[in-house]
Write an enzyme that holds these catalytic residues in place. Structure first.
Site, PDB file in Angstrom:
ATOM      1  N   ASP A  25       0.883  -1.164   0.000  1.00  0.00           N
ATOM      2  CA  ASP A  25       0.000   0.000   0.000  1.00  0.00           C
ATOM      3  C   ASP A  25       0.919   1.211   0.000  1.00  0.00           C
ATOM      4  O   ASP A  25       1.620   1.469   0.976  1.00  0.00           O
ATOM      5  CB  ASP A  25      -0.870  -0.042   1.265  1.00  0.00           C
ATOM      6  CG  ASP A  25      -1.728   1.208   1.426  1.00  0.00           C
ATOM      7  OD1 ASP A  25      -1.571   2.156   0.622  1.00  0.00           O
ATOM      8  OD2 ASP A  25      -2.546   1.246   2.371  1.00  0.00           O
ATOM      9  N   TYR A 245       1.237  -0.871  15.219  1.00  0.00           N
ATOM     10  CA  TYR A 245       0.362  -1.117  14.073  1.00  0.00           C
ATOM     11  C   TYR A 245       0.489  -0.003  13.037  1.00  0.00           C
ATOM     12  O   TYR A 245       0.385   1.172  13.358  1.00  0.00           O
ATOM     13  CB  TYR A 245      -1.100  -1.231  14.526  1.00  0.00           C
ATOM     14  CG  TYR A 245      -1.570  -2.651  14.495  1.00  0.00           C
ATOM     15  CD1 TYR A 245      -1.925  -3.318  15.658  1.00  0.00           C
ATOM     16  CD2 TYR A 245      -1.628  -3.338  13.290  1.00  0.00           C
ATOM     17  CE1 TYR A 245      -2.354  -4.636  15.622  1.00  0.00           C
ATOM     18  CE2 TYR A 245      -2.049  -4.646  13.246  1.00  0.00           C
ATOM     19  CZ  TYR A 245      -2.407  -5.292  14.416  1.00  0.00           C
ATOM     20  OH  TYR A 245      -2.819  -6.593  14.364  1.00  0.00           O
ATOM     21  N   LYS A 248      -3.284  -2.979   8.328  1.00  0.00           N
ATOM     22  CA  LYS A 248      -3.449  -4.434   8.241  1.00  0.00           C
ATOM     23  C   LYS A 248      -2.522  -4.973   7.158  1.00  0.00           C
ATOM     24  O   LYS A 248      -2.141  -4.259   6.232  1.00  0.00           O
ATOM     25  CB  LYS A 248      -4.913  -4.769   7.938  1.00  0.00           C
ATOM     26  CG  LYS A 248      -5.756  -4.827   9.205  1.00  0.00           C
ATOM     27  CD  LYS A 248      -5.465  -6.085  10.013  1.00  0.00           C
ATOM     28  CE  LYS A 248      -6.183  -6.162  11.341  1.00  0.00           C
ATOM     29  NZ  LYS A 248      -5.419  -5.698  12.516  1.00  0.00           N
TER      30      LYS A 248
END
Ligand code: F6R
Ligand code: MG
Ligand code: MG
Length: 389
Positions: A25, A245, A248
């Site tokens: 991404d 984090y 995902k």
């Protein structure tokens, strides 16, 4: 096949072929929805121009906000030059994304300089090396807004459950079963793997796979009849790399099909369930996985989590055009079913299983709230109810 380009190959070459798919991404339009046309073209033309001497063929596609570069070559798994080619394409793409002002530009490129292999640097990788069969069909899966555990159930059903895969009893060779290599990705001393054989170890496999946030089916499921690798899954967990984090993992997967392996339809069938996976809005929920057509974006509740499948045959390293595994009208009914499941669990909002457990939340807000509330708790000493005055 908007971004796909083909190179020439050596005619009649019986070869050891490597399939490498590397995805990242690096920025998208309108939130975490899908990359811009300009960004996709920037990545695809870099591979087309710079890959001529290195790769035999390639296919560039997107699923949600992730761009995937599928390459065929004869350089083996983990090859520095192949990984560098993809890394540089993403780096140049990230710059284009910054110039366009895309959201999350360069998000998955977690390291500044390339160190020989993109594993551990942010992008997800799945690779398979094998002797090309005279006809070599394979499937390339890409999922967005979820983690690698999303493939646990579909792989278990396709490779170990006769209720899904009649080939396990119909074909004497497939009947010999499959070896699962399962990775424990959260183990404190680093990733560890275990090898288990279906059908003998079925219950052990199930016991591990039931916890998809911790265990994942690794790069490999192997045919016990021929000893060949059938499956490669990208297992990287971004938060293990970045220490927190960052999004995902949105895993890619390669699956060889037919002959010693399950049929295409046996591998696709489990996606009709629309099983619940971790991910979706702010990477912090449980939502059903929706099979979508190639190059589909994201919408409802930053989801639902999606999975796409491009099927190919490859010959002497040259790819056919892709077939779209989930475009056939059957999957429209499935999508309707999954949309209903998604809306149903959303009615439950933040309560219970609708949201992921603390360790898998992408945000720190709840942890901070709980710790600030902690000091306001006091022991109940009497049975008296305190009136508000
Ligand atoms: C995965 C993905 C999500 C986001 C998450 C947080 O592709 O896009 O996991 O990382 O929704 O996004 P922010 O904090 O940027 O809104
Ligand atoms: Mg994203
Ligand atoms: Mg994504």
């Amino acid at each position: 096949m908007e971004c796909s380009l083909h190179f020439g190959q050596v005619e009649g070459w019986a070869m050891k072929l490597t399939l490498s798919v590397i995805k990242a991404d690096i920025g998208s339009v309108g939130g975490h929805v899908s990359p811009s046309k300009h960004l996709r073209e920037t990545v695809a033309s870099y591979i087309a121009e710079q890959g001529t001497r290195l790769i035999l063929d390639h296919y560039v596609s997107y699923t949600g906000d992730d761009i995937a570069i599928l390459m065929t070559h004869s350089r083996g798994e983990g090859d520095e030059q192949i990984h560098r080619l993809a890394w540089d394409a993403f780096r140049i793409g990230a710059e284009a994304a910054r110039q366009e002002g895309l959201y999350g530009a360069g998000q998955d490129l977690l390291k500044d300089s390339f160190s020989g292999n993109v594993k551990g640097m942010g992008p997800a990788v799945a690779e398979l090396e094998f002797d090309e069969r005279p006809n070599e069909p394979f499937l390339f899966f890409a999922a967005d807004k979820t983690d690698p555990g999303a493939y646990n159930l579909p792989l278990y059903l396709a490779f170990a459950d006769v209720m899904n895969t009649p080939g396990l009893i119909l074909s004497p060779r497939i009947s010999r079963g499959f070896r699962f290599v399962i990775m424990d990705v959260n183990h404190t001393t680093g990733d560890r793997v275990i090898e288990l054989d279906a059908p003998e170890d079925l219950y052990d496999i199930a016991a591990l796979l039931r916890d998809p946030e911790r265990y994942v089916v690794v790069e490999s499921v192997w045919s016990r009849a021929g000893g060949e690798q059938a499956v490669a899954v990208a297992t990287s967990r971004l938060h293990n790399i970045a220490g927190k984090y960052t999004g995902k993992d949105d895993p890619v997967m390669l699956v060889r099909v037919q002959m010693d392996f399950p049929a295409t339809g046996e591998v696709l069938a489990p996606y009709a369930i629309g099983h619940f996976v971790g991910g979706c809005m702010r990477g912090s929920h449980q939502m059903p996985l929706m099979p979508v057509t190639l190059n589909t974006g994201i919408s409802y509740f930053d989801g639902p989590p999606i999975v796409s499948c491009a099927g190919f045959c490859v010959h002497n390293g040259k790819l056919t055009e892709p077939i779209d595994g989930f475009a056939q009208p059957f999957w429209d009914t499935v999508r309707g079913h999954v949309a209903n499941k998604a809306m149903e669990i959303r009615r439950q909002g933040f309560i219970g299983t609708a949201m992921l457990p603390m360790s898998e939340l992408e945000y720190t807000g709840i942890a901070q709230k709980l710790s600030s509330l902690d000091e306001k708790f006091h022991m109940r000493v009497t049975e008296k109810v305190h009136a508000i005055n």
